[in-house]
Design a protein around this motif. Structure first.
Motif, PDB file in Angstrom:
ATOM      1  N   UNK A 210     -15.329 -11.391 -25.053  1.00 52.29           N
ATOM      2  CA  UNK A 210     -14.383 -11.738 -23.993  1.00 52.29           C
ATOM      3  C   UNK A 210     -12.948 -11.508 -24.396  1.00 52.29           C
ATOM      4  N   UNK A 211     -12.073 -11.789 -23.445  1.00 56.19           N
ATOM      5  CA  UNK A 211     -10.649 -11.560 -23.673  1.00 56.19           C
ATOM      6  C   UNK A 211      -9.851 -12.655 -22.961  1.00 56.19           C
ATOM      7  N   UNK A 212      -8.757 -13.079 -23.550  1.00 63.22           N
ATOM      8  CA  UNK A 212      -7.819 -13.965 -22.859  1.00 63.22           C
ATOM      9  C   UNK A 212      -6.518 -13.208 -22.726  1.00 63.22           C
ATOM     10  N   UNK A 213      -6.004 -13.156 -21.495  1.00 65.37           N
ATOM     11  CA  UNK A 213      -4.759 -12.434 -21.268  1.00 65.37           C
ATOM     12  C   UNK A 213      -3.692 -13.373 -20.738  1.00 65.37           C
ATOM     13  N   UNK A 214      -2.542 -13.356 -21.368  1.00 63.29           N
ATOM     14  CA  UNK A 214      -1.395 -14.140 -20.882  1.00 63.29           C
ATOM     15  C   UNK A 214      -0.394 -13.127 -20.363  1.00 63.29           C
TER      16      UNK A 214
END
Ligand code: MG
Length: 356
Positions: A338-342
């Motif tokens: 997965x990925x977390x994008x801010x």
């Protein structure tokens, strides 16, 4: 008549030039500060280091980033990002034939660099085959390491040469087996947005405390039998040490970033294997967030048709220098899950849908 007019024009031009030169003197000599301005910020206070002896390495200044203190190679990698394969003995590291170059995990820009080295004793080989190694700034610009004590080679390839470009001003080499020092001041090259070179790389080098390169302007990256032109690259890059098949030793390596480079966020070089793994499409609601690899960098597409380069702070955390954009990859058992994008203050989670 014509002569008189041209003399008058020349006089007017000279007056104008003097006027332009005097403008800075009539105002603030140093930009926005007045002379002896008490409101001007004072420099940070640091502890100085100590000088090295043959028996013992000196202590680095208190604000230096220590890259090797004789104990371990945790700040170093092989060029592909795998663990560095040089050996450690009695407070030094030694190049191992066939183990390849080693490089720092962290990237650096403009800097002051201190390196200590000793070429093998007893000496073996001649010319470029004796005690050859090298210190590569940004992985591209080499200050040659060689046993140049009673060993003749071409001038621009002897110890303390900027390889293939500038011989040292003097040969101040110590005997093989003795510890020697490099103190290097490096300013990297710069390009404008269109990719035009606007500043060449510059190096000042002290070898065993003696000036051997005086603000030398590099022609381009250093190479063997080749004058290579500059090609655009990032403002920061790793430091590398060369394996040239000779067991050269290193100890007490430290660096201080200077100018703008010192103010910027930490940057590292992530193994290309990981970059390949991160590249792909990530499902984020009804938006497909795309990550691509371009050379030694990742690029992200925060909106359709707009790609921005990403820089790594760690193996999993990347950021943009242009936008308020941060991307964190989540790994499980060596796979991206997965990925977390801010992006400009809002946080989104995504799932990888294509790519390896
Ligand atoms: Mg070399």
């Amino acid at each position: 008549m014509i002569c008189a007019i041209s003399r008058r024009i020349e006089f007017i031009l000279k007056c104008f030039a003097v006027f332009v030169l005097l403008i800075p003197l009539s105002g603030n000599a140093q930009g926005r500060w007045k002379v002896h301005d008490w409101s001007r910020p004072r420099p940070p206070i640091i502890e100085p280091g100590t000088f090295s002896t043959q028996e013992q390495p000196g202590r680095p200044p208190s604000d230096a980033i220590v890259l090797f203190d004789g104990k371990d190679l945790s700040d170093w990698r092989s060029m592909d990002g795998s663990p560095a394969k040089w050996i450690i003995k009695n407070g030094y590291m030694e190049s191992v034939k066939g183990a390849g170059y080693i490089r720092t995990y962290r990237n650096f820009g403009d800097c002051q660099l201190h390196v200590e080295f000793a070429t093998p004793y007893p000496p073996k080989g001649t010319s470029q085959g004796r005690g050859n190694s090298g210190v590569f700034l940004m992985g591209r610009y080499e200050v040659q390491v060689l046993d140049s004590y009673e060993n003749v080679t071409y001038a621009d390839g002897q110890c303390a040469a900027i390889y293939g470009q500038y011989p040292p001003l003097v040969n101040v080499s110590r005997k093989p087996g003795e510890w020697q020092t490099y103190d290097i001041i490096f300013h990297g090259p710069r390009w404008d947005r269109e990719g035009n070179l606007i500043r060449k790389a510059r190096m000042t080098v002290f070898h065993n405390g003696v000036l051997v390169q005086d603000n030398a302007e590099l022609w381009g990256p250093t190479d063997w039998l080749k004058a290579r032109p500059y090609t655009p690259h990032s403002e920061k890059g790793f430091l590398a040490l060369q394996d040239h098949g000779n067991p050269v030793r290193y100890r007490n390596i430290w660096i201080r970033e200077i100018g703008e480079s010192a103010k910027q966020r930490k940057e590292v070089t992530v193994a290309s294997k990981l970059l390949d793994m991160y590249a792909g499409d990530y499902e984020m609601g009804d938006w497909k967030f795309q990550i691509r690899r371009e050379g030694d960098h990742l690029k992200a597409q925060p909106k359709s048709g707009y790609w921005v380069p990403l820089f790594a702070e760690s193996d999993t955390l990347f950021y943009s220098k242009e936008l308020e954009l941060e991307v964190e990859f989540h790994l499980k058992k060596g796979k991206v899950v997965g990925i977390t994008r801010q992006l400009t203050g809002s946080k989104s989670e995504g799932r990888k849908v294509t790519g390896s």
